[in-house]
Design an enzyme around this catalytic site. Structure first.
Site, mmCIF file in Angstrom:
data_model
loop_
_atom_site.group_PDB
_atom_site.id
_atom_site.type_symbol
_atom_site.label_atom_id
_atom_site.label_comp_id
_atom_site.label_asym_id
_atom_site.label_seq_id
_atom_site.Cartn_x
_atom_site.Cartn_y
_atom_site.Cartn_z
ATOM 1 N N LYS A 189 1.339 -1.360 -0.456
ATOM 2 C CA LYS A 189 0.022 0.095 -0.315
ATOM 3 C C LYS A 189 0.942 0.976 -0.275
ATOM 4 O O LYS A 189 1.891 1.896 0.994
ATOM 5 C CB LYS A 189 -0.727 0.128 1.849
ATOM 6 C CG LYS A 189 -1.793 1.587 0.874
ATOM 7 C CD LYS A 189 -2.589 1.883 2.428
ATOM 8 C CE LYS A 189 -1.624 2.620 3.215
ATOM 9 N NZ LYS A 189 -1.745 4.283 2.528
ATOM 10 N N GLY A 208 -4.768 5.249 4.569
ATOM 11 C CA GLY A 208 -4.149 4.236 6.069
ATOM 12 C C GLY A 208 -5.412 3.899 6.957
ATOM 13 O O GLY A 208 -5.532 2.689 6.828
ATOM 14 N N VAL A 228 -7.321 0.488 3.951
ATOM 15 C CA VAL A 228 -6.712 0.070 3.247
ATOM 16 C C VAL A 228 -4.843 -0.395 4.640
ATOM 17 O O VAL A 228 -5.314 -1.827 5.205
ATOM 18 C CB VAL A 228 -5.814 -0.080 2.808
ATOM 19 C CG1 VAL A 228 -4.785 -0.481 1.692
ATOM 20 C CG2 VAL A 228 -6.812 0.249 0.930
ATOM 21 N N GLY A 229 -4.583 0.326 5.195
ATOM 22 C CA GLY A 229 -3.829 0.178 5.803
ATOM 23 C C GLY A 229 -4.248 0.021 7.329
ATOM 24 O O GLY A 229 -3.325 -1.791 7.514
ATOM 25 N N GLU A 253 9.373 1.141 11.276
ATOM 26 C CA GLU A 253 10.531 2.112 11.271
ATOM 27 C C GLU A 253 10.135 3.517 10.752
ATOM 28 O O GLU A 253 9.464 3.765 10.349
ATOM 29 C CB GLU A 253 10.853 1.994 9.079
ATOM 30 C CG GLU A 253 12.816 2.989 9.519
ATOM 31 C CD GLU A 253 12.559 4.482 8.995
ATOM 32 O OE1 GLU A 253 12.461 5.136 10.000
ATOM 33 O OE2 GLU A 253 12.019 4.908 7.771
ATOM 34 N N CYS A 310 13.346 10.799 7.864
ATOM 35 C CA CYS A 310 13.393 10.689 9.105
ATOM 36 C C CYS A 310 14.746 10.419 9.512
ATOM 37 O O CYS A 310 14.774 11.276 10.735
ATOM 38 C CB CYS A 310 12.429 9.172 8.947
ATOM 39 S SG CYS A 310 13.548 7.788 7.964
ATOM 40 N N GLU A 356 9.503 16.054 16.426
ATOM 41 C CA GLU A 356 10.189 15.748 14.444
ATOM 42 C C GLU A 356 8.932 17.088 13.471
ATOM 43 O O GLU A 356 7.833 17.106 13.325
ATOM 44 C CB GLU A 356 9.700 14.781 13.573
ATOM 45 C CG GLU A 356 10.737 14.132 12.658
ATOM 46 C CD GLU A 356 10.414 12.553 12.121
ATOM 47 O OE1 GLU A 356 11.183 12.514 11.985
ATOM 48 O OE2 GLU A 356 9.475 11.813 12.357
#
Length: 477
Positions: free
Chosen positions: A175, A208, A211-212, A250, A284, A382
């Site tokens: 995906k 997301g 489907v996620g 990750e 990242c 972040e």
């Protein structure tokens, strides 16, 4: 420009066939440099995920028994196809992400081609048998895998999951991000063209939360590998928990970069700034906290200011930095810049306003903050944009303490007098990756983080190991 309407973005790729979605919703892919619509991509449903999982489960029964030589041949053929369509892959990523095309080739495409060939060679590890006293240790593929990939390095993460899974003998459903799905369609065409057996690889784009979430919770999936934010990673793990599937993540980072007092500051600060500004800060592993000895602090500030002000922004051959990926991401980054100013950090370069002459497109200025303390929001969270925080330290022990004072542990960096003298500091850093004196990313080595930056590893042999079940065979003594 490539006519991306020729890609079959109105279809899903399931069981070796281009198929309609059970839904019909479409998601517009927007060029962040022009704010214009590139195309629309069909969105999958939970029913589509179920179809893809059933196809992958059927395919797994025979695919798992293929020889390493067969799987290696498929991977090399895929790499050949990627090389043949390199320019198309570059444009597919550049136009949807915004990274200048002349940078996209070496940053986003060439490494994944190399990594695909790397795993072709490593497929043979699956046929090795180890001895442990009177036992034999064999390797089996983990099974059917669900892959949820991000928008910021879409081909990099596609290959980091798909290539070792094929090498191991797994089947999969991928995906892509709704924002950058085009290169996955190119890859699906390549994979289809090399004749990979039906059901081994399936492509189901979509949202997301639909489907996620279906991939994460599906009882027919044995492993889910996710790259994205820590917040979303928690949801993936929560959805996966009831079926006790393997989860590889990750996630986010807020990585430190320590400069020692005897470092070459001109080289170190420039490299550190460019590390953050490349890909418009949407990396990242970006070393966004630059830790500088107090006695040389203002020297570093002046170099960072000069580097930031010299960055060319746009999409031409001379551009180093493109736009952010979306209007939402631009607004988030601007909000963090405003937050840094309100918290008392010194704005050295950049700022929240649009760069001159680039009012259209999701552009921001490369931004440098000085007088940052590690308790400020811009040092804790972040930002995922081209924003650098310069933090001073009194001695190395304090530098290490500041570096490790983070919920993240994905990446880090040290620039010392020489690489050898940096290694004692590297051993004290709580991060899965460390760049020493400008060392480059290496696809032969494992990639992944500590703490809330995730679990598991991608690339290198460790990336293959994530897709392996170990079988211990107790032989007569």
């Amino acid at each position: 420009m490539t006519d991306f309407s020729k890609l079959r973005t109105d279809k899903l790729y399931i069981n070796g066939q281009w198929q309609d979605s059970h839904g019909g919703d479409r998601h517009a892919v927007i060029c962040p440099a022009s704010e214009e619509k590139i195309c629309e991509v069909i969105q999958g449903t939970t029913e589509d995920v179920d179809l893809a999982v059933r196809a992958a489960r059927r395919a797994f029964q025979s695919w798992r028994r293929t020889s390493a030589a067969e799987r290696a041949a498929f991977l090399n053929a895929i790499a050949d196809g990627m090389q043949a369509r390199r320019e198309e892959l570059i444009e597919a990523i550049s136009v949807a992400l915004g990274c200048p095309a002349h940078i996209t080739g070496w940053l986003h495409v060439d490494g994944p081609i190399y990594a695909t060939r790397f795993y072709a060679e490593r497929a043979y590890l699956m046929e090795e048998t180890e001895k442990a006293a009177h036992s034999l240790i064999m390797r089996d593929p983990v099974g059917v895998c669900g892959f949820i990939t991000p928008w910021n390095y879409p081909l990099h993460q596609f290959v980091g999951k798909v290539a070792p899974a094929i090498a191991a003998g797994c089947t999969m459903i991928a995906k892509p991000s709704e924002m950058t799905p085009l290169q996955d369609y190119v890859m699906a065409e390549i994979i289809d063209g090399v004749g990979l057996p039906a059901g081994v690889f399936n492509l189901v784009p979509g949202a997301g939360p639909i489907v996620g979430a279906a991939l994460s919770s599906h009882p027919g999936i044995d492993m889910v590998s996710f790259t994205g934010s820590t917040r979303a990673g928690v949801e993936v793990a929560r959805a996966a928990a009831p079926t006790v599937k393997r989860v590889c993540q990750e996630l986010g980072g807020k990585s430190p970069f320590i400069l020692t007092a005897d470092a070459d500051f001109e080289a170190a600060v420039r490299w550190g700034c460019e590390d953050v500004f490349i890909n418009t800060g949407q990396t990242c592993t970006a070393l966004t906290r630059m830790l500088v000895p107090a006695e040389r602090y203002e020297e570093a500030v002046e170099i960072a200011k000069r580097v930031a002000e010299g960055v060319r922004i746009g999409k031409g051959e001379d551009a180093f930095m493109g736009p952010l990926s979306s209007a939402r991401q631009r607004d988030i980054v601007r909000g963090y810049i405003e937050k840094g100013i309100s918290e008392g950090a010194r704005l050295v370069a950049g700022g929240a306003e649009a760069p001159a002459g680039l009012e259209k497109g999701f552009y921001v200025k490369p931004t440098v903050f000085a007088d940052v303390t590690n308790d400020m929001t811009i040092a804790r969270e972040e930002i995922f944009g081209p924003v650098i925080c310069l933090i001073s330290y009194q001695d190395i022990d304090e530098a290490i303490a500041i570096a490790n004072d983070s919920e993240y542990g994905l990446s880090s960096g040290v620039w010392a007098k020489d690489a050898e003298s940096a290694l004692p500091l590297v051993r004290r850093l709580e991060a899965g990756l460390c760049f020493v004196n400008g060392g480059e990313f290496n696809y032969d080595a494992p990639f992944g983080g500590y703490k809330r930056s995730g679990n598991g590893r991608e690339f290198g042999r460790a990336g293959l190991d994530e897709f392996v079940e170990l079988k211990s065979v107790q032989m007569p003594a």
